[in-house]
Design an enzyme around this catalytic site. Sequence first.
Site, short mmCIF file in Angstrom:
data_model
loop_
_atom_site.label_atom_id
_atom_site.label_comp_id
_atom_site.label_asym_id
_atom_site.label_seq_id
_atom_site.Cartn_x
_atom_site.Cartn_y
_atom_site.Cartn_z
N TRP A 85 0.81 -1.24 0.09
CA TRP A 85 0.05 0.05 0.04
C TRP A 85 0.86 1.14 -0.06
CZ3 TRP A 85 -1.22 3.33 4.76
CH2 TRP A 85 -0.32 3.20 5.44
N ASP A 86 2.07 1.22 0.42
CA ASP A 86 3.31 2.26 0.51
C ASP A 86 2.83 2.81 -0.94
OD1 ASP A 86 3.70 0.04 1.90
OD2 ASP A 86 5.92 0.47 1.86
N LYS A 140 3.22 1.19 15.92
CA LYS A 140 4.47 0.97 15.23
C LYS A 140 4.75 2.12 14.26
CE LYS A 140 6.65 -2.63 11.83
NZ LYS A 140 6.30 -3.35 11.15
N GLU A 159 0.95 -1.75 12.44
CA GLU A 159 1.01 -3.04 12.16
C GLU A 159 1.22 -3.63 13.48
OE1 GLU A 159 3.84 -3.78 9.37
OE2 GLU A 159 2.70 -3.60 7.94
#
Lengths: 784, 784
Positions: free
Chosen positions: A361-362, A592, A488
């Site tokens: 998805w980055d 995170k 995450e």
Amino acid sequence: MIDQSAYPVDPWALRETHLNLNVLAQSESLFALSNGHIGWRGNLDEGEPFGQPGSYLNGVYETRPLPYAEAGYGYPEDGQTVINVTNGKLIRLLVNDEPFDIRYGQLRQHTRTLDFRTGLLSREVDWASPEGQGIRVRSTRLVSFTQRSIGAITYEVEAIDSTLHVVIQSELVTNEVLPPRSGDPRVSAVLEAPLQAETNYSSEMKATLIHSTKISRLRVAAAMDHHVECQANVQVSTESFPDLGRATYSATLEPGQKLKITKFVAYGWSAERSESAMRDQVAAALESARHSGWDGLVSEQRTALDRLWERADVEVDGDPEIQQAIRFSLFHVFQAGIRAEGRAIPAKGLTGPGYDGHAFWDTETFVLPMLTYTVPEAVAHTLRWRYEMLPTARDRARLLRLGGAVFPWRTINGAECSAYWPAGTAAFHVGAGIAAAVVRYVAATGDTDFEKRMGLELLAETARLWRSLGHHDVEGRFRIDGVTGPDEYSAIADNNVYTNLMAQHNLVSAADAAQRHPDEARRLHIDQEEMATWRDAARAMYIPYDDVLKIHPQSEGFTRHEVWDFENTTEDQYPLFLHFPYFDIYRKQVIKQADLVLAMHLRTDAFTDEEKARNFAYYEALTVRDSSLSASTQAVIAAEVGHLELAHDYLGEAALLDLRDLAQNTRDGLHMASLAGTWNALVCGFAGMREWDGMISFAPCLPGGITRLAITLSMLGRLIRIVIMPEETSYQLVEGKPLQILHNREPVTLPARRAVQLPNRKLIPLIPPMQPYGRRPMTHRSVS
Amino acid sequence: MIDQSAYPVDPWALRETHLNLNVLAQSESLFALSNGHIGWRGNLDEGEPFGQPGSYLNGVYETRPLPYAEAGYGYPEDGQTVINVTNGKLIRLLVNDEPFDIRYGQLRQHTRTLDFRTGLLSREVDWASPEGQGIRVRSTRLVSFTQRSIGAITYEVEAIDSTLHVVIQSELVTNEVLPPRSGDPRVSAVLEAPLQAETNYSSEMKATLIHSTKISRLRVAAAMDHHVECQANVQVSTESFPDLGRATYSATLEPGQKLKITKFVAYGWSAERSESAMRDQVAAALESARHSGWDGLVSEQRTALDRLWERADVEVDGDPEIQQAIRFSLFHVFQAGIRAEGRAIPAKGLTGPGYDGHAFWDTETFVLPMLTYTVPEAVAHTLRWRYEMLPTARDRARLLRLGGAVFPWRTINGAECSAYWPAGTAAFHVGAGIAAAVVRYVAATGDTDFEKRMGLELLAETARLWRSLGHHDVEGRFRIDGVTGPDEYSAIADNNVYTNLMAQHNLVSAADAAQRHPDEARRLHIDQEEMATWRDAARAMYIPYDDVLKIHPQSEGFTRHEVWDFENTTEDQYPLFLHFPYFDIYRKQVIKQADLVLAMHLRTDAFTDEEKARNFAYYEALTVRDSSLSASTQAVIAAEVGHLELAHDYLGEAALLDLRDLAQNTRDGLHMASLAGTWNALVCGFAGMREWDGMISFAPCLPGGITRLAITLSMLGRLIRIVIMPEETSYQLVEGKPLQILHNREPVTLPARRAVQLPNRKLIPLIPPMQPYGRRPMTHRSVS
């Protein structure tokens, strides 16, 4: 970590002044060349020593088994892994009877320079062989932006103080031995020597090798041709074998004499085309490159880059490290996206084998924003890749008993490769990220044709997913339960605010686009009823809020979870997921990477100023940044809520992640999202750029350490130059008709050409929030 | 499914009147013999045909890799799998030159009978060889309850109508070829031929084989000796090889003459003892068995079983199928637990390789209650196994960064074997189940010595786990977040009511036991402060409640999730986990097995009558019973809240699960928890037995189809006989001093010997709740 002194700060280049074998693998990533189709790591010409040999073709992978001790319905059985294709950059040298190897003899000088304006990687070596013969080697390498199948190298060896016999072997080598990549013997078996030889040819100074992968059945062709220059006589021979093509040049050089070869390398791959078609394809590409010649390729490269810098340069005065880093970032993201043409932009581009070469998805969320406002053509290509993967995504949705399309968490060919569903399949937000990228691209370019042909279908199929994934509860709220948001360190939670807000935008955007294009909507079987259910779900979307703490919980119930025991977590226990079990990480308040904070960036409209400030402070105290996808977003919101020095620090972390190897995995490739995040931090952070409802807005301000920030970007055919000074900002339309923007929330119409000067927003310096114990961002600037 | 007619109903035996090869594997499980140490599946004497050959020794396993495509911290790298050890039950027969194989020739008659009173499996076969020679074979097999290393067989062949030459080969066979058990080549490699030969001996009619496992390094010894009887001359020879021991008996039989051999088999295994020690150990065991002789072994077996039935029999009048099933259940659970002695009672006992031979929470929660009130010695042994695994459980807790001890979700040797943590490690309730079993055992036996030596430590270490796993939130509630309760169709949820209530009981019980035994508490470093934190956490334990629906949510937020679309789920889509992805199952209201309903059984004190009724109705509509661990609990609570016919149906499902192969996996072994569940359904269901705070209570009532239910059980040294008739119940202390019990919540003191007659509770017949579409329980009784 890379010592800062290895690469002296330079605004337009990355220069290495001496070779440090301890960070050789990192330098191979930093010096990688690519055009989005071919990727060549910055390996030494002579191949050894190496950290990780790497030649990649975007889309070439091998299929490998994904093992499970306890399998479940819908788990993908096979994954894909990028493979190291035929190495075309290899040039070996024999000096009298000594191989040129910098581990032996005496290395008197070794410099490498990646020039962001020319796009050339050049190397200069002064070396004395073990028997004391001095030579100078100069090589220059490029991967062409204009001829996408082509890489080229000039390689010159000069005898310095004695007569020498030199032999240059210019090679194509397939199935190089690589460092091991998996402990699973079955996986290693697949990835060891992944290419099966089909044919090889050689003639004159040319050689061609054709291979195919064993399981994925992709055919890969590599060919080379040469041009040689020498004052002395040169003997030439060429030969080919299944995994080796070799052109050999030998000459006796008097002191001062040089042997110089120019090597043209052409690559092609296909799942469909025959051996002979591939053979001819690379031969034609080579012919075309020879026709341009080295000088022609160099000049085309420069022209392409000049255009990029003209339209995309960012100047950062007062912070030379960031100045270098933003250009390094722009250069590498440009390399990754410029000629991907219907293929993904993987998380590492084509700079290394990290993350198996997968795209995540980055791409849409971190990389495409920057490209949207600088090289929008590349965005259209990347989204076309998603569009072409729609059939696979629809199949996945069907398998998962969902509507619409479910895009993979990680993939090369469009099929899901994630073997851990709580952090993979459950992260459905990837679909909303793609939809947002479509909306952003169309708003920034007005490319209605794209919207009709591809955009609407992407929006509709992702909207259908959300409609089927969510439901109305007894209180009438539309809920999306049991999914994983960007962070995450949480998983399988109900009503993740980021996911719900992005889904809401996805649903409304799909309905709006369908309304704009009724013919296309009909073709996709979108009727008024379906559009109404999208709008209805969006309207009823449940966004949890904690009335006691007066903040948004990341997901429903999050703020009642135990706060991670940061005080008793030591420095060497980060990243946490390597030292603590997932179950424990998931059930505690520890983050995170930016999740709710990312929602405040991408859905700026959904939060009040006060909510943003309170939320930011709350989540800042929980965020450990064990992901490279966090610092840039924290920079953006820190700037928005007025913590400018903190924003500057986060900018530094994003910008220097690879240059200083902060995550200690730059060896496996560069982090495209963090590179693009440098741009996001500067442009969305300090320039305060947002785009909402087709309108672009700015809210500039500068931290103490930056005295001037100049940004060029494109919007709806205009080229806008924004120069931010400490007190005021000037906007100038370099190209195009007048355009209305927002400056500090006030509408301003930019006239053609003439600059408009406006005061910056005034910020009362705030006490910056605390990070978890030991997790304060690095301050990259030397304390004065 | 097994046709009911295959096994005619018999109150004291399981009889098979003809051989059906389609359900051969199932019959091997049903006819399995075991004493908890040795397990012999009901394979035909001659070894073939077979469904699944099986000889097991409790605790003998091989280590196998657990592969992960994406591994994580704390994932176990190796698992354990029960292996098929040396087959000592094999007896082959040659008739003239034809091997006796029921697939050839003519099978005129074939009956097998498992007698619950004698513990013998007998077989009678009339067979004509392909050339028409008639023989009669009679065999009887036992696995001794009194000599735990010993199995024995009598095997007799009779010539019927012509003179025949017969050869009997009595064998020990190691590394039989098995049906494949894993698609993973590495796992298969480990499990194929798992035993390495060490030595073999033969002399006279004896043979011994000694092997060891390759990775787990367990040494296994098997030895046999024989006794032979024949009117004719018999030639005898014995030989041995690495994987084969063979005694051969040949004779020429006139019509009516018989050759009969008695085979004694001894097994031993050890991780420590030497080859020669093992050799001598099995030789001594054999000698002891020969000393008793076949008749002696048979008579010891009968005596042991007489004692069981005297103390544990359940009589069910009016429903002969249930009458047979409860005795079948008691017999098999007795077999599994009677001589396990410091080893686990696996989910399948020693009847098959299902679940890799692992033990789960089932043992303490479903199997031990029945044993606690019938054969409490066996419970002490099983809990001793857990006690001895405490060091491993403490290590696991440390690895997971938790306090106390974390018992494994599935295991043979005490180490976690679950490769899927959301349904394994996260199911921490296993610890509370062990604690509850300790409390129950001590309350039922008054075994203070056990409590001091082992019980307190088990209670304290599990209490420590809960204390470290939970935390107090901003509202002062003690929460246990991110865990998995009994229902495997939910995972990683906050404040699972079952888990929180069981943890609460665990914490209080630990504090109480520590207070009772201050010296032992000191030895375990339990001080007043620690006990106070246990009591405090228990007091503040958060039990979520849904004020809108007026029921307890299974976990926090559960009742706002989407209800599973039962109407559009077809019969062949069950079990759901084979047809839908976990992520979808987890985020919806659909229940695999009783969870909140189990909490209402085990924590009967924590719910009002009205809550029980409302909760039961709500969860009944969501429970699909894709697990064999559900029906018996639903029977218990259905009876409590007054749905007696429904309870009777659930009783039938639990009782007939294996006898009719309802779950279609009886081939892999019997379901110990469901077998024991038959007892739970009758005793906790219709007799309404509960135990709370050391007091035993009853609330009897009968469904229409059962006219009389008589139960014998032990409590605190008393033997109590309870006879329930439709209107009243009589209690009689068969042994022991007067005892106070509760009958319909009123205290009653049972005098010595004399029966007390009391009226049953009066239930207003209620409209039974609905199950999900298509998931109504089977009604086993023929509709009259």
